[in-house]
Enzyme design. Sequence first.
Site, PDB file in Angstrom:
ATOM      1  N   GLY A 195      -4.530  -4.584   5.617  1.00 52.35           N
ATOM      2  CA  GLY A 195      -3.467  -4.598   6.652  1.00 52.35           C
ATOM      3  C   GLY A 195      -3.793  -3.255   7.351  1.00 52.35           C
ATOM      4  O   GLY A 195      -4.452  -2.402   7.307  1.00 52.35           O
ATOM      5  N   ASP A 224     -13.972  -1.738   2.658  1.00 53.05           N
ATOM      6  CA  ASP A 224     -13.182  -1.935   3.644  1.00 53.05           C
ATOM      7  C   ASP A 224     -13.789  -1.398   4.746  1.00 53.05           C
ATOM      8  O   ASP A 224     -14.386  -2.361   5.715  1.00 53.05           O
ATOM      9  CB  ASP A 224     -11.858  -1.033   3.286  1.00 53.05           C
ATOM     10  CG  ASP A 224     -10.623  -1.344   4.662  1.00 53.05           C
ATOM     11  OD1 ASP A 224     -11.066  -1.664   5.597  1.00 53.05           O
ATOM     12  OD2 ASP A 224      -9.803  -0.466   4.424  1.00 53.05           O
ATOM     13  N   ASN A 247     -10.276   5.640   1.400  1.00 50.74           N
ATOM     14  CA  ASN A 247     -10.597   5.583   2.696  1.00 50.74           C
ATOM     15  C   ASN A 247     -11.518   6.798   2.928  1.00 50.74           C
ATOM     16  O   ASN A 247     -11.516   7.754   3.477  1.00 50.74           O
ATOM     17  CB  ASN A 247      -9.384   6.351   3.468  1.00 50.74           C
ATOM     18  CG  ASN A 247      -8.476   5.071   3.649  1.00 50.74           C
ATOM     19  OD1 ASN A 247      -7.345   5.139   3.099  1.00 50.74           O
ATOM     20  ND2 ASN A 247      -8.905   4.042   4.537  1.00 50.74           N
ATOM     21  N   LYS A 271     -10.274  -7.544   7.020  1.00 58.23           N
ATOM     22  CA  LYS A 271      -9.338  -7.127   7.875  1.00 58.23           C
ATOM     23  C   LYS A 271      -9.686  -7.797   9.174  1.00 58.23           C
ATOM     24  O   LYS A 271     -10.761  -7.345   9.894  1.00 58.23           O
ATOM     25  CB  LYS A 271      -9.314  -5.611   8.277  1.00 58.23           C
ATOM     26  CG  LYS A 271      -8.312  -4.975   7.280  1.00 58.23           C
ATOM     27  CD  LYS A 271      -8.169  -3.459   7.505  1.00 58.23           C
ATOM     28  CE  LYS A 271      -7.502  -2.664   6.535  1.00 58.23           C
ATOM     29  NZ  LYS A 271      -7.893  -1.317   6.265  1.00 58.23           N
ATOM     30  N   GLU A 276     -11.167   1.061  -3.678  1.00 60.04           N
ATOM     31  CA  GLU A 276     -11.596   0.405  -2.451  1.00 60.04           C
ATOM     32  C   GLU A 276     -12.166   1.816  -1.511  1.00 60.04           C
ATOM     33  O   GLU A 276     -11.514   2.773  -1.539  1.00 60.04           O
ATOM     34  CB  GLU A 276     -10.351   0.083  -1.570  1.00 60.04           C
ATOM     35  CG  GLU A 276     -10.212  -0.515  -0.153  1.00 60.04           C
ATOM     36  CD  GLU A 276      -8.780  -0.896   0.410  1.00 60.04           C
ATOM     37  OE1 GLU A 276      -7.920  -1.253  -0.499  1.00 60.04           O
ATOM     38  OE2 GLU A 276      -8.760  -1.028   1.426  1.00 60.04           O
ATOM     39  N   SER A 302       0.834  -1.196   0.099  1.00 54.71           N
ATOM     40  CA  SER A 302      -0.119   0.033  -0.007  1.00 54.71           C
ATOM     41  C   SER A 302       0.866   1.032   0.023  1.00 54.71           C
ATOM     42  O   SER A 302       1.775   1.239   0.777  1.00 54.71           O
ATOM     43  CB  SER A 302      -0.733   0.018   1.346  1.00 54.71           C
ATOM     44  OG  SER A 302      -1.776   1.024   1.422  1.00 54.71           O
ATOM     45  N   ASP A 333      -7.148   2.904  -3.162  1.00 55.00           N
ATOM     46  CA  ASP A 333      -7.981   3.075  -1.740  1.00 55.00           C
ATOM     47  C   ASP A 333      -8.140   4.544  -1.607  1.00 55.00           C
ATOM     48  O   ASP A 333      -7.066   5.281  -1.411  1.00 55.00           O
ATOM     49  CB  ASP A 333      -7.099   2.502  -0.893  1.00 55.00           C
ATOM     50  CG  ASP A 333      -7.853   2.333   0.507  1.00 55.00           C
ATOM     51  OD1 ASP A 333      -9.209   2.809   0.579  1.00 55.00           O
ATOM     52  OD2 ASP A 333      -7.207   1.807   1.521  1.00 55.00           O
ATOM     53  N   LYS A 336      -1.027  -1.036  -4.186  1.00 58.41           N
ATOM     54  CA  LYS A 336      -2.158   0.017  -4.007  1.00 58.41           C
ATOM     55  C   LYS A 336      -1.892   1.267  -3.821  1.00 58.41           C
ATOM     56  O   LYS A 336      -0.999   1.870  -2.957  1.00 58.41           O
ATOM     57  CB  LYS A 336      -2.754  -0.672  -2.936  1.00 58.41           C
ATOM     58  CG  LYS A 336      -3.870   0.093  -1.947  1.00 58.41           C
ATOM     59  CD  LYS A 336      -4.651  -0.613  -0.913  1.00 58.41           C
ATOM     60  CE  LYS A 336      -4.733  -0.206   0.385  1.00 58.41           C
ATOM     61  NZ  LYS A 336      -5.547  -0.794   1.279  1.00 58.41           N
ATOM     62  N   LEU A 337      -2.604   2.134  -4.497  1.00 60.87           N
ATOM     63  CA  LEU A 337      -2.143   3.677  -4.380  1.00 60.87           C
ATOM     64  C   LEU A 337      -3.317   4.313  -3.553  1.00 60.87           C
ATOM     65  O   LEU A 337      -4.537   4.126  -3.706  1.00 60.87           O
ATOM     66  CB  LEU A 337      -2.097   4.259  -5.805  1.00 60.87           C
ATOM     67  CG  LEU A 337      -1.149   4.008  -6.757  1.00 60.87           C
ATOM     68  CD1 LEU A 337      -1.355   4.687  -8.129  1.00 60.87           C
ATOM     69  CD2 LEU A 337       0.340   3.688  -6.184  1.00 60.87           C
ATOM     70  N   LYS A 338      -2.784   5.145  -2.408  1.00 56.57           N
ATOM     71  CA  LYS A 338      -4.026   5.794  -1.717  1.00 56.57           C
ATOM     72  C   LYS A 338      -4.445   7.112  -2.742  1.00 56.57           C
ATOM     73  O   LYS A 338      -3.438   7.731  -3.121  1.00 56.57           O
ATOM     74  CB  LYS A 338      -3.362   6.398  -0.493  1.00 56.57           C
ATOM     75  CG  LYS A 338      -2.997   5.177   0.708  1.00 56.57           C
ATOM     76  CD  LYS A 338      -4.419   4.747   1.205  1.00 56.57           C
ATOM     77  CE  LYS A 338      -4.021   3.732   2.145  1.00 56.57           C
ATOM     78  NZ  LYS A 338      -5.093   3.270   2.824  1.00 56.57           N
TER      79      LYS A 338
END
Length: 370
Positions: free
Chosen positions: A291, A239, A191, A263, A214, A136, A189, A162-164
């Site tokens: 994670g 998530d 968030n 998770k 995500e 990540s 992702d 995985k790129l935020k």
Amino acid sequence: MKIAEYELRRIHLPLVRPFRTSFGSQSDREVLIVKITTDDGVIGWAECVAMSAPVYSPEYISGALETMREFLIPAINKAGDVEAATIAQVLKPFLGAQMAKAALETAVLDAQLKTAGMSLANYLGANKTKVPCGVSVGIAPSIEALVEEVTSYVDAGYKRIKLKIEPGWDIEPVRTIRELFPHMPLQVDANQAYSRGDGHHLQQLDDFDLLLIEQPLDEHDILGHAQLATLMSTPVCLDESITSLRSAEDALELKATSVINIKPGRVGGYLESVKIHNYCLERSIPVWCGGMLETGIGRAANLALAALPGFTLPGDTSASSRFFKQDITVPFEMNDGYLDVPNSPGIGVVPDMDFMNSITTSIETCVGTS
Ligand code: SMG
Ligand code: MG
């Protein structure tokens, strides 16, 4: 088994580089480590994945610690003779607190499996001895810095990136990385950083052959995710929204998600995680292991879970060196893009006490049933 003592310990580990997400940047990881000692003197270890502040989920370390001390531990003590499979039921009267509950259940599981001489991977139903590693990647200060960081992970052998993302850091960074690595499995992702009105903007990500997007929207916005899923060809993966088997069933049924990030801390433990896995496997829904910047204690247990047959996508199961210069266990090292699944009894690892003591900021003990 009966638990004679609980130890709740806060440790502080610097990160090798700051990790920035849409909810902030962190340059160290505070971790709550749980140790139980049974009346036979067997020790069980676990990591509570709550963060210092309630920014990823409503749980946070001080709150988790207090919930354990005031409610969860007294309930386990009252139950007296417990095993991992009964802990969730014993703790059910207390709402939420999945991460705190998961840590206690995992510590019991570790001690129980050590007594039985069985690895967590075997107990959970693993059919692999090694798992492919994803990594990540945080929001970078510039495109150049992102390229440098991603290149270093690709060179190290990671099998999925995985790129935020967040508003203002999405289409261009993803385009750049996709052009540079046309065949690399890639996902993003957010968030929860976007809102319902961002659907057409996010649609632009469909050009980049992503594995998934995500948690683009608020954790409670199941309808919004379902609507977005009809707009985008990129699969939507939840998530933060998935906190139990029930919420996974609902989100799948409502077509708000077509892939699930499992998770263990977020869903209340490894046993609930296996239930979600089994439900998804029966329906051919892909799952992967998320994670929470775990130390070796949490990482070991995640690897056992990620070795189950339904984990068909690489997880955020990276090497210890992704986050830490020195881990509290023997470091997990990547071999050809894979990490070995621990096969010793229990979670299969123990902390290096000298190092852990050197980074400990507080220790609290609670008595069990004697
Ligand atoms: O452990 O590799 C890891 C971190 C993976 O990005 C990661 N976790 O939303 O999936 C997520 C985040 C939650 C923690 S961000 C500080
Ligand atoms: Mg996430």
